[in-house]
Design an enzyme around this catalytic site. Structure first.
Site, PDB file in Angstrom:
ATOM      1  N   ALA A  32      11.240 157.259 -17.815  1.00 20.37           N
ATOM      2  CA  ALA A  32      10.445 158.357 -17.246  1.00 20.37           C
ATOM      3  C   ALA A  32       9.816 159.197 -18.355  1.00 20.37           C
ATOM      4  O   ALA A  32       8.591 159.349 -18.409  1.00 20.37           O
ATOM      5  CB  ALA A  32      11.330 159.221 -16.344  1.00 20.37           C
ATOM      6  N   ARG A  48      25.438 148.057  -2.343  1.00 19.09           N
ATOM      7  CA  ARG A  48      26.379 148.543  -3.346  1.00 19.09           C
ATOM      8  C   ARG A  48      27.459 149.453  -2.790  1.00 19.09           C
ATOM      9  O   ARG A  48      28.639 149.296  -3.098  1.00 19.09           O
ATOM     10  CB  ARG A  48      25.612 149.303  -4.426  1.00 19.09           C
ATOM     11  N   HIS A  87      27.732 154.739 -11.726  1.00 21.02           N
ATOM     12  CA  HIS A  87      26.657 154.007 -12.362  1.00 21.02           C
ATOM     13  C   HIS A  87      25.346 154.780 -12.376  1.00 21.02           C
ATOM     14  O   HIS A  87      24.586 154.747 -13.333  1.00 21.02           O
ATOM     15  CB  HIS A  87      26.491 152.697 -11.594  1.00 21.02           C
TER      16      HIS A  87
END
Ligand code: FES
Lengths: 253, 650
Positions: free
Chosen positions: B44, B337, B410
């Site tokens: 970013a 997930r 994560h």
């Protein structure tokens, strides 16, 4: 596990450094080398001493930040493994382990085991890019690229920029590092357009920064954690020869 | 605090185009008059700094590593999504948009997600033009794969190193601008405060990590691309240096922090080896395409495996519980997930874990069946580098013994609240990439983080920033450099006094030991499953730990030098405050959604149960002072295009 560590301690770039010995006990063979250093540091802090400064970040072998010479070998003795991925099970109980920073003139020590790699940045800034700006580019599938070409470009692009190749080279050459970028970009159609000026600019900067010449010992390839091979240096040399030749006739702007 | 999301009107397909047309532009010749600060150099920040430099702005970019190439985006393995539909399998911008909203469990803003899907295709074009060596077919065209349970193949990848290659692409563009002089790069500099003057962001305070010098930098706008806060849990897959400081400092200065409780726990990480562990390593999710997840049906067998009395391959088929295949027959091992992670926890809580660590927290990811079916060479070709990495870390050969995996922190979906222009509630302060809250709702799909980081940096901020510069700042005031104002003085004094305080406590415990203790609290009470009692407990424990920190931390060395312990202590101090905010948010959100699972809110089968009646919104927290509790504001979310539905993967 029990270890005797001999660690390079140096207050800052102006001071002299020396190896200092530390005994360390209770290391799990499942720990990584850097976790072992964490424990050393915790012990040092608790004893009221200064911890050892060392560079690290991702700890998974991809960011290129970690940079230790272990028993004389950059990243240690395990092949194709960064020091953050090196685990203590590869050492013997009771072993003496010497830990030093990268040793090379263009990458001076900042403190303890941390070196300044600004010179590597400068090489990339000289030409490690394709001169296009954001937007206005063709569709990604407009130019087919043979799979073999893309694969070799990827082999080269895997370089993590750690500088182990420079540290291993007795001439302090950054040829392997530089060739990885040249080889990646110069073989792809997108990068070919400016391949001559890229290689000339990067080599020029490399030399000006005090990196030495490659004399083909291959120490760099042996320590590279990402398996970058000398083939890329060969590619760089060829491209450089062609570009220099064209340049004699004023062809490269 | 006013939350105006500034979503453009009109049909969703036209919103971004209409918006681009209606916002203000900065004339090309005037761009160099504006000064922009970008903090962070990952996908970013790096792509934003490069793109803004190309446009002609005066950019300063800061990162804490010794090179912008080392930002943690580099570690992303799997791939990047785009709606190219090259495989002709029915993908479209609309489908990518829909999947992302649904995957986020209907807690993201539709307009932002649609724009993300729209620009996803430009990203791939851009990266290829930069020389990113994506995987290709023999015909020379780009290869795609299906990833993270998607029903179409829309993921572009570069071996197992997609994040690395995309970041190096952005890094090369950044280098070009550094050479051209439009971007000034500040490596080994850490942002320690945001400077706000007359309600606008006008600069930052940084510490030169080599000399210890505290510096002031002024600008017309400040862009934060400083990543997520997974390291609040101490053990995560984030890099050791990843921290919440920049975002948290912005929060303290008035930026609303949205949905801090949305954290993503990745199901396929290597289990903890012991208490010397410093970080966790992720194994790409793609492994679940060919690996089968299981634990023994009985505790006795689990114990035998742990004690080495039995090899996993000796466990008879009927004694194995392939729990994902059993519970989610249509998605099986590819269940999303959050669902896969929770199921692993359930199995281990049930005493059937098989890892060597304290809680036996680990399950098998077994390739034996695939090796039988396809042969080892095929598996090697697909996952060779991952098997090697696994062996390097664990010392085990996963072709012979099944891999062990366990979920780990994560990614964090929460972040600074931003409007459609990516501006926080502080005018002039923007947040990009993982640092903001906008696109992933309560759960991020695989291969979408890279997409969002680059979308924000390459294709959103270059347009939306101009609106603020041309509109609010104005040409007459462009090019702020003044740092000799009250706001800068105050901010610098605050930074210095915090540093002095850290150095003067001179207690007995290391900053790292506090970080570890915080991590234990976070994982225990705000980890994969959360409940009221636990969260209340955490909200009690964290302030106690914080107090202990400030009275007993030991930070050796001085300020005026490279001092890694001082850096660490500063980050831990912020995590010790931020962790509490996260728990407060988790306590407040009584529903389960995506990565946020409240035990009180589940279906009879134990699946997450959303409460759309009360929580179809984003919670945005406003800082009220050191002794005050933060105040919650909400942005209501409306779903005009994606119908609110139960997210079922049965
Ligand atoms: S710490 Fe990132 S490569 Fe070693």
């Amino acid at each position: 596990m029990k270890l005797t560590l001999k660690v390079w301690r140096q207050k800052n770039s102006n001071s002299e450094g020396k190896l200092v010995a530390y005994d360390l006990d209770g290391i799990s063979p499942d720990s990584s080398f850097l976790e072992m250093l964490d424990i050393l540091n915790e012990t040092l802090i608790e004893r009221g001493e200064e911890p050892v400064a060392f560079d690290h970040d991702c700890r998974e072998g991809i960011c290129g930040m970690c940079s230790l010479v272990i028993n004389g070998i950059p990243h240690g003795h395990e092949r194709q493994t960064t020091v953050c991925q090196l685990h203590m099970r590869h050492f013997k109980d009771g072993q003496t382990v010497t830990i030093e920073p990268w040793r090379s003139k263009p990458l001076p020590v900042i403190k303890d085991l941390i070196v300044d790699r600004t010179a590597l940045e400068k090489i990339q800034q000289a030409g490690g890019f394709v001169s296009i700006s954001t937007g206005g580019v063709p569709d990604a599938n407009a130019t087919p690229i043979p799979k073999q070409v893309a694969d070799v470009a990827m082999d080269a692009a895997a370089c993590i920029g750690c500088g182990a190749c420079v540290a291993a080279c007795k001439n302090a050459s950054a040829m392997l590092f530089m060739s990885a970028k040249v080889s990646q970009l110069n073989r792809l159609p997108q990068g070919k357009v400016e391949k001559d000026r890229r290689v000339l600019a990067m080599v020029k900067t490399h030399d000006e920064l005090g990196f030495g010449n490659c004399t083909n010992f291959g120490e760099c390839q042996a320590v590279c954690p990402k398996g970058i091979t000398l083939d890329h240096i060969a590619k760089l040399n060829r491209d450089y020869a062609v570009a220099s030749f064209k340049n004699i006739f004023g062809g490269v702007k | 605090m006013k939350l105006n999301s500034k979503i453009p009107s009109g049909p969703i397909q036209d919103k971004w185009d209409n918006h681009k047309f209606s916002i203000k532009l900065v004339n090309p010749a005037n761009k160099r008059k504006y000064n922009i600060i970008v903090v962070g150099s990952g996908l970013a920040g790096g792509s934003a700094a490069a793109s803004l430099g190309e446009l002609g702005y005066n950019v300063k970019c800061f990162c804490y590593q010794d090179s912008p190439r080392r930002a943690h985006s580099i570690a992303a393995q799997g791939g990047i999504n785009a709606a190219k539909n090259y495989p002709n399998d029915g993908d479209s911008i609309y489908r990518l948009f829909y999947d992302t909203v649904k995957g986020g469990d209907f807690r993201a803003r539709e307009a932002n997600v649609y724009r993300l899907a729209q620009v996803s295709n430009n990203i791939i074009d851009q990266c290829v033009a930069q020389g990113v060596p994506f995987a290709r077919e023999y015909g020379g065209l780009l290869d795609n794969r299906s990833f993270g349970g998607a029903q179409v193949s829309r993921t572009f990848y570069a071996r197992g190193q997609t994040g690395q290659q995309l970041l190096l692409g952005a890094y090369s563009a950044l280098n070009r601008q550094i050479a051209a002089g439009t971007v000034q790069m500040y490596n080994r500099h850490e942002m320690l405060d945001l400077v706000v003057e007359d309600g606008r962001a006008v600069g930052i305070i940084v510490r030169d990590m080599v000399t210890g010098e505290v510096e002031r930098h002024a600008a017309d706008a400040v862009l934060l691309g400083t990543g997520g806060y997974a390291n609040a849990y101490f053990l995560s897959t984030n890099a050791a240096g990843c921290n919440v400081t920049a975002a948290y400092r912005a929060y303290l200065k008035g930026a609303g922090f949205a949905n801090p409780c949305y954290t993503q726990i990745h199901p396929t990480c290597i289990p903890v080896h012991g208490d010397q562990q410093s970080k966790l390593t992720l194994m790409s999710e793609s492994l679940r395409n060919d690996g089968r997840v299981w634990v023994p049906k009985s505790k006795t067998i689990s114990e035998k495996i742990i004690n080495g009395q039995m090899h996993p391959s000796e466990v008879a088929e009927e004694d194995r519980d392939y729990y994902l295949e059993r519970k989610y027959p249509s998605f099986g091992n590819l269940a999303p997930r959050d669902i896969s992670s929770r199921s692993a926890k359930e199995a281990c809580d049930d005493g059937r874990g098989i890892a060597h660590n304290a809680g036996h927290n680990g399950v098998f990811l077994d390739f034996a069946a695939s090796i039988d079916r396809l042969g080892q060479p095929k598996i090697e070709e697909r996952y060779g580098n991952l098997f090697e990495m696994y062996e390097r870390i664990t010392g085990e050969n996963a072709y012979k013994t099944p891999m062990q995996i366990y979920p780990a922190l994560h990614y964090t979906m929460g972040g600074l609240w931003v409007d459609y222009n990516l501006m926080t509630t502080i005018p002039g302060c923007y947040a990009l990439g993982e640092c903001n809250f906008s696109d992933h709702g309560a759960n991020r799909l695989g291969a979408s983080a890279l997409m969002q980081g680059l979308a924000d940096g390459y294709f959103v901020i270059p347009f939306t920033l101009a609106d603020y510069l041309a509109g609010t700042v104005g040409l007459a005031n462009a090019g702020r450099t003044a740092t000799d104002t009250e706001a800068f003085n105050e901010a610098e004094d605050a930074v210095k006094s915090k540093t002095n305080k850290l150095l003067s406590v001179n207690g007995k415990q290391t900053a790292r030991s506090f970080h570890k203790k915080l991590g234990q609290i976070m994982w225990e009470y705000a980890g994969m499953a959360r409940n009221e009692e636990g969260l209340k407990k955490a909200i009690e424990l964290i302030p106690q730990l914080r107090e202990e920190f400030w009275s007993d931390v030991r930070v050796p060395g001085e300020n005026g030098e490279l001092n890694q312990e001082l850096e660490r202590a500063g980050r831990v101090a912020d995590f010790l405050e931020f962790g509490e905010l996260l728990c407060r948010d988790a306590l407040d959100r009584k529903e389960s959604c995506g990565g946020h699972f409240r035990e009180e809110s589940q279906t009879e089968e134990g699946e997450a149960k959303r409460d759309d009646e009360n929580f179809c919104n984003a919670s945005v927290w406003e800082y009220k002072g050191p002794k005050e509790a933060p105040v919650k504001h909400t942005e209501e979310l409306t779903f005009e295009y994606c119908k609110l539905a139960v997210r079922s993967y049965k």
